[in-house]
Scaffold this motif. Structure first.
Motif, short mmCIF file in Angstrom:
data_model
loop_
_atom_site.label_atom_id
_atom_site.label_comp_id
_atom_site.label_asym_id
_atom_site.label_seq_id
_atom_site.Cartn_x
_atom_site.Cartn_y
_atom_site.Cartn_z
N ALA A 1 72.81 48.64 -47.80
CA ALA A 1 73.97 48.49 -48.68
C ALA A 1 73.66 47.55 -49.84
CB ALA A 1 75.17 47.99 -47.88
N GLU B 1 71.87 49.71 -52.30
CA GLU B 1 72.63 50.85 -52.85
C GLU B 1 73.90 50.44 -53.62
OE1 GLU B 1 71.64 53.71 -53.40
OE2 GLU B 1 71.17 54.93 -51.65
N VAL B 2 74.39 49.22 -53.36
CA VAL B 2 75.63 48.81 -54.03
C VAL B 2 75.42 48.75 -55.55
CG1 VAL B 2 75.39 46.28 -53.97
CG2 VAL B 2 77.64 47.32 -53.67
N VAL C 1 77.25 52.95 -48.95
CA VAL C 1 77.88 51.62 -48.95
C VAL C 1 79.20 51.66 -48.17
CG1 VAL C 1 78.91 49.81 -50.39
CG2 VAL C 1 76.76 50.90 -51.10
N ALA D 1 78.37 51.69 -44.56
CA ALA D 1 77.79 50.40 -44.12
C ALA D 1 78.88 49.37 -43.83
CB ALA D 1 76.84 49.88 -45.19
N LYS D 2 80.00 49.50 -44.51
CA LYS D 2 81.11 48.55 -44.30
C LYS D 2 81.57 48.52 -42.85
CE LYS D 2 83.00 48.71 -48.99
NZ LYS D 2 83.96 49.45 -49.84
N LYS E 1 79.76 45.85 -40.91
CA LYS E 1 79.66 44.58 -41.61
C LYS E 1 80.29 43.43 -40.83
CE LYS E 1 80.12 43.33 -46.43
NZ LYS E 1 81.39 42.71 -46.75
N TRP F 1 77.80 41.68 -49.78
CA TRP F 1 76.43 41.98 -49.39
C TRP F 1 75.50 40.94 -50.00
CZ3 TRP F 1 76.88 45.36 -45.76
CH2 TRP F 1 77.85 46.36 -45.83
#
Ligand code: ADP
Ligand code: MG
Length: 297
Positions: free
Chosen positions: A69, A72-73, A84, A87-88, A91, A98
């Motif tokens: 992430a 990629e963010v 992203v 991925a959250k 988290k 991130w």
């Protein structure tokens, strides 16, 4: 056709959300016998989602997704956004953001790379990895083949030049895509697909939608070249696309058709805009053009 007929034709188009930019566009549309479709966002919904993750190194999924992430963010690509978003779910609630990535590079059509917490992270396709001399072991290759076989896109993740995992990204076909391709076939209009995505996924999607001819791993110029090749074979070609990467092909085609939900650049490059983003409106546009120019069989 008389100027009045053309005005009526474009007017009828407009009431149905088919914006025709002039009489020439309508006349060319009446002669189309080949349609080149972009895949992502044109035949598919263009809203990719991560549907599976295969870790190939011993590490926590949570840590894996922090690396992915953070890299990629920084990317605007729809696949990056999907990653992203996914991925959250893994988290830490204590960490609102991130970790900062440095040396971020976006490689068009291939993926991204960045340094995250002193590790070199790459996220992208096979070409990205091979261009950086990262070997794709049998296990990773098998996962890729499996994912591509079910029409999903496999995204590879490397950490310090070792493959660490594969993300399966799904972007389903638009409802009705199949029917549109088969109705066009019955109108003697050949369908072809061009895409920047890999061959495996491209072929699976094409099979699902009923298209036999596929060009994959195509950069924007390659899409336009394909259009020119078909024209040189005697076809009158329509190109349907939504992305910046489709705009050279939209311009090259006899009729460029942009998906309304697409990028402004594609919409500007096109001769016809499908405002409602419905593929059925391709048929509507061609029927209308044929009626206006008396080309009804
Ligand atoms: P498309 O024509 O399908 O939109 P692109 O030319 O934008 O394709 O990208 C081609 C391929 O490159 C993608 O299918 C993906 O595998 C890879 N790719 C591009 N950008 C990214 C990114 N930010 N993250 C991961 N993969 C990417
Ligand atoms: Mg697209």
């Amino acid at each position: 056709a008389t100027p009045t007929a053309v005005m009526v034709g474009t007017g009828v188009g407009a009431t149905h959300g088919v914006l025709i930019k002039g009489g020439q566009a309508l006349e060319s549309a009446s002669k189309v016998n080949c349609i080149v479709f972009d895949k992502t966002g044109t035949l598919t919904l263009g809203k990719p989602m991560v549907v599976n993750t295969r870790l190939l190194q011993k590490m926590a999924l949570k840590d894996f997704f922090v690396f992915v992430a953070a890299a990629e963010v920084n990317s605007e690509h729809p696949i990056a956004k999907a990653i992203v978003e996914h991925a959250k779910k893994f988290k830490d609630e204590q960490n609102p953001s991130w970790p900062e990535a440095s040396n971020f590079v976006s490689i068009s059509g291939h993926g991204v790379k960045a340094i995250v917490q002193n590790k070199e992270i790459m996220v992208g396709n096979k070409k990205l990895m091979l261009d950086h001399n990262i070997s794709i072991a049998v296990e990773a290759a098998e996962v890729l083949a499996e994912v591509e076989g079910i029409a999903q896109t496999g995204i590879l993740v490397s950490i310090d030049r070792e493959i660490a995992g594969v993300l399966a990204v799904s972007d389903p076909l638009k409802p009705g895509a199949n029917e549109v391709v088969s109705i066009l076939k019955s109108m003697k209009i050949r369908g072809i697909m061009v895409t920047g995505d890999n061959w495996g996924t491209a072929n699976s999607i094409a099979r699902q939608v009923g298209i036999e001819t596929v060009i994959a791993e195509a950069q924007p110029e390659a899409k336009a070249n394909k259009v020119n090749d078909l024209q040189n074979c005697g076809y009158t070609v329509a190109m349907v696309g939504d992305g910046i990467n489709d705009s050279p092909a939209l311009v090259a085609a006899d009729v460029g058709m942009a998906i309304g939900a697409g990028t402004d650049i594609a919409i500007e490059a096109a001769d016809i805009v499908l405002v409602k983003s419905n593929l059925e409106d391709i048929i509507l546009a061609i029927d209308l053009a044929k009626k206006t120019f008396y080309r009804i069989r």
